[in-house]
Write an enzyme that holds these catalytic residues in place. Structure first.
Site, mmCIF file in Angstrom:
data_model
loop_
_atom_site.group_PDB
_atom_site.id
_atom_site.type_symbol
_atom_site.label_atom_id
_atom_site.label_comp_id
_atom_site.label_asym_id
_atom_site.label_seq_id
_atom_site.Cartn_x
_atom_site.Cartn_y
_atom_site.Cartn_z
ATOM 1 N N ARG A 156 82.949 51.702 43.811
ATOM 2 C CA ARG A 156 82.351 52.533 44.490
ATOM 3 C C ARG A 156 80.533 52.926 44.012
ATOM 4 O O ARG A 156 79.969 53.643 44.184
ATOM 5 C CB ARG A 156 83.162 54.220 44.262
ATOM 6 C CG ARG A 156 84.471 53.945 45.113
ATOM 7 C CD ARG A 156 85.547 54.590 44.052
ATOM 8 N NE ARG A 156 84.948 56.180 45.230
ATOM 9 C CZ ARG A 156 85.489 57.480 45.480
ATOM 10 N NH1 ARG A 156 86.993 56.970 44.308
ATOM 11 N NH2 ARG A 156 85.500 58.646 44.894
ATOM 12 N N TYR A 171 74.766 61.157 56.259
ATOM 13 C CA TYR A 171 75.008 62.985 56.170
ATOM 14 C C TYR A 171 74.694 63.856 54.923
ATOM 15 O O TYR A 171 75.789 62.628 53.998
ATOM 16 C CB TYR A 171 76.473 63.673 57.423
ATOM 17 C CG TYR A 171 77.391 63.274 57.177
ATOM 18 C CD1 TYR A 171 78.381 63.967 56.060
ATOM 19 C CD2 TYR A 171 78.038 61.980 57.148
ATOM 20 C CE1 TYR A 171 79.709 63.941 55.915
ATOM 21 C CE2 TYR A 171 79.383 61.722 56.402
ATOM 22 C CZ TYR A 171 80.170 62.528 56.631
ATOM 23 O OH TYR A 171 81.329 62.339 55.811
ATOM 24 N N PRO A 172 74.539 64.319 54.702
ATOM 25 C CA PRO A 172 74.823 65.214 53.676
ATOM 26 C C PRO A 172 75.877 66.021 53.723
ATOM 27 O O PRO A 172 76.069 67.071 54.747
ATOM 28 C CB PRO A 172 73.333 65.964 53.249
ATOM 29 C CG PRO A 172 72.956 66.284 54.834
ATOM 30 C CD PRO A 172 73.392 65.186 55.144
ATOM 31 N N MET A 173 76.527 67.158 52.874
ATOM 32 C CA MET A 173 77.491 68.132 53.074
ATOM 33 C C MET A 173 76.849 68.298 50.856
ATOM 34 O O MET A 173 77.034 68.254 50.585
ATOM 35 C CB MET A 173 78.714 67.770 53.201
ATOM 36 C CG MET A 173 79.839 66.507 52.198
ATOM 37 S SD MET A 173 81.439 66.098 52.255
ATOM 38 C CE MET A 173 81.888 67.460 51.759
ATOM 39 N N LYS A 175 80.188 71.808 49.606
ATOM 40 C CA LYS A 175 81.461 72.351 49.171
ATOM 41 C C LYS A 175 81.156 74.234 49.264
ATOM 42 O O LYS A 175 80.147 74.630 48.454
ATOM 43 C CB LYS A 175 82.154 72.253 48.026
ATOM 44 C CG LYS A 175 83.335 70.931 48.180
ATOM 45 C CD LYS A 175 84.008 70.564 49.290
ATOM 46 C CE LYS A 175 84.770 70.046 48.774
ATOM 47 N NZ LYS A 175 84.342 68.130 48.958
ATOM 48 N N HIS A 198 92.642 64.492 50.943
ATOM 49 C CA HIS A 198 91.202 63.554 51.733
ATOM 50 C C HIS A 198 91.337 62.429 51.586
ATOM 51 O O HIS A 198 91.272 62.209 52.567
ATOM 52 C CB HIS A 198 90.127 64.880 50.915
ATOM 53 C CG HIS A 198 88.850 64.651 51.507
ATOM 54 N ND1 HIS A 198 88.522 65.618 53.476
ATOM 55 C CD2 HIS A 198 88.158 64.131 51.462
ATOM 56 C CE1 HIS A 198 87.488 64.665 53.627
ATOM 57 N NE2 HIS A 198 87.067 64.055 52.702
ATOM 58 N N GLN A 211 82.733 53.406 52.771
ATOM 59 C CA GLN A 211 82.042 54.644 52.766
ATOM 60 C C GLN A 211 81.615 54.236 51.255
ATOM 61 O O GLN A 211 81.862 54.273 50.170
ATOM 62 C CB GLN A 211 83.182 55.821 52.920
ATOM 63 C CG GLN A 211 82.799 57.373 52.223
ATOM 64 C CD GLN A 211 84.394 57.838 52.163
ATOM 65 O OE1 GLN A 211 84.000 58.188 53.078
ATOM 66 N NE2 GLN A 211 84.699 58.097 51.317
#
Length: 274
Positions: A156, A171-173, A175, A198, A211
């Site tokens: 990771r 894509y950006p995200m 909270k 999740h 990912q």
């Protein structure tokens, strides 16, 4: 611990930069043919150098599909300075003046240690101590080092470029921080449980989607970047749909623009410029 809105500990690895470009084909075509050929060779040589840098990491060119923009460059490097060098290696080349940056995202690969942090907070309360005291820090150091040493976390933090997954989605995200849906005021125990559930959704796609999560709080407008690789682009639709029905995303997440494309060689990438 139900009232503690404590940040999770995190582990970080490589820095990342996603650059999205729109091609000015008219500007490229205006160059004399001999100069255009030389400039294409110069960019191709630079992309070859950036692909496998001595200091570690990697860079790949991506041909975007279905976007208002045309091209993307994805860089991963051990330090922010080496990431800057990768960015500047191309920016001064004349042909790159035919590309206009329409979007970019800066981050660093991240593993969020929600479960470990929640355990340590519970332990602190049980012994009558406090978060961040000497015992807490000692236990944190032990558990973080064990976590960092695991093969899963190493992948990771220092993700290999998948050779058999040519399709990419980025894509950006962030909270949400809204009155009725503020992720940052939730108790740590609740956030830990939500992130566990999740993660279970993502694990169902193991072997089909790779990912890479990059944290960007303090580095970029968006708080995280998500980079997905797959052999079959429909996997992106299926995975993101599943994620949307998970409470963590359904209630607390907001998303930026999605970019989908294919990792290509320098020649095909430069073909967008004529």
């Amino acid at each position: 611990m139900s009232d503690v809105a404590h940040p999770p500990e995190t582990l970080e690895g490589w820095y990342s930069l996603h650059q999205v470009f729109q091609a000015d084909r008219a500007a490229a075509r205006a160059l004399p043919p001999d100069l255009l050929s030389q400039d294409r060779d110069a960019v191709a040589d630079a992309l070859s150098e950036l692909a496998n840098p001595i200091e570690g990491g990697w860079s790949v060119p991506v041909l975007l599909i279905g976007s208002r923009s045309d091209l993307m460059l994805v860089h991963f490097r051990p330090t922010l300075d080496s990431l800057r060098d990768a960015q500047h290696r191309l920016s001064h080349l004349r042909l790159m003046e035919s590309l206009r940056v329409t979007s970019s995202h800066l981050g660093v690969t991240e593993a969020g240690l929600y479960h470990i942090t929640a355990d340590l907070v519970r332990e602190s309360e049980a012994r009558g101590g406090s978060i961040g005291d000497e015992t807490y820090r000692a236990r944190l150091g032990e558990r973080v080092e064990r976590e960092r040493a695991s093969e899963h976390v190493q992948r990771r933090l220092y993700p290999p470029l998948p050779s058999d997954m040519p399709y990419l989605c980025f894509y950006p995200m962030s909270k949400k921080r809204e009155a009725n849906a503020n992720w940052y005021t939730l108790p740590l125990s609740e956030r830990s449980e939500l992130m566990h559930l999740h993660g279970q959704v993502g694990r169902r796609y193991a072997g089909r989607v790779q990912q890479i999560i990059t944290g960007s709080i303090g580095l970029d407008e968006w708080e995280w970047g998500v980079t997905l690789f797959a052999r079959e682009p429909l996997e992106f639709k299926k995975l993101v749909t599943d994620m949307r029905f998970d409470r963590t995303s359904a209630v607390y997440a907001e998303f930026g623009e999605f970019f989908v494309g294919k990792v290509v060689g320098a020649g095909e990438w430069l073909g967008m410029l004529g």
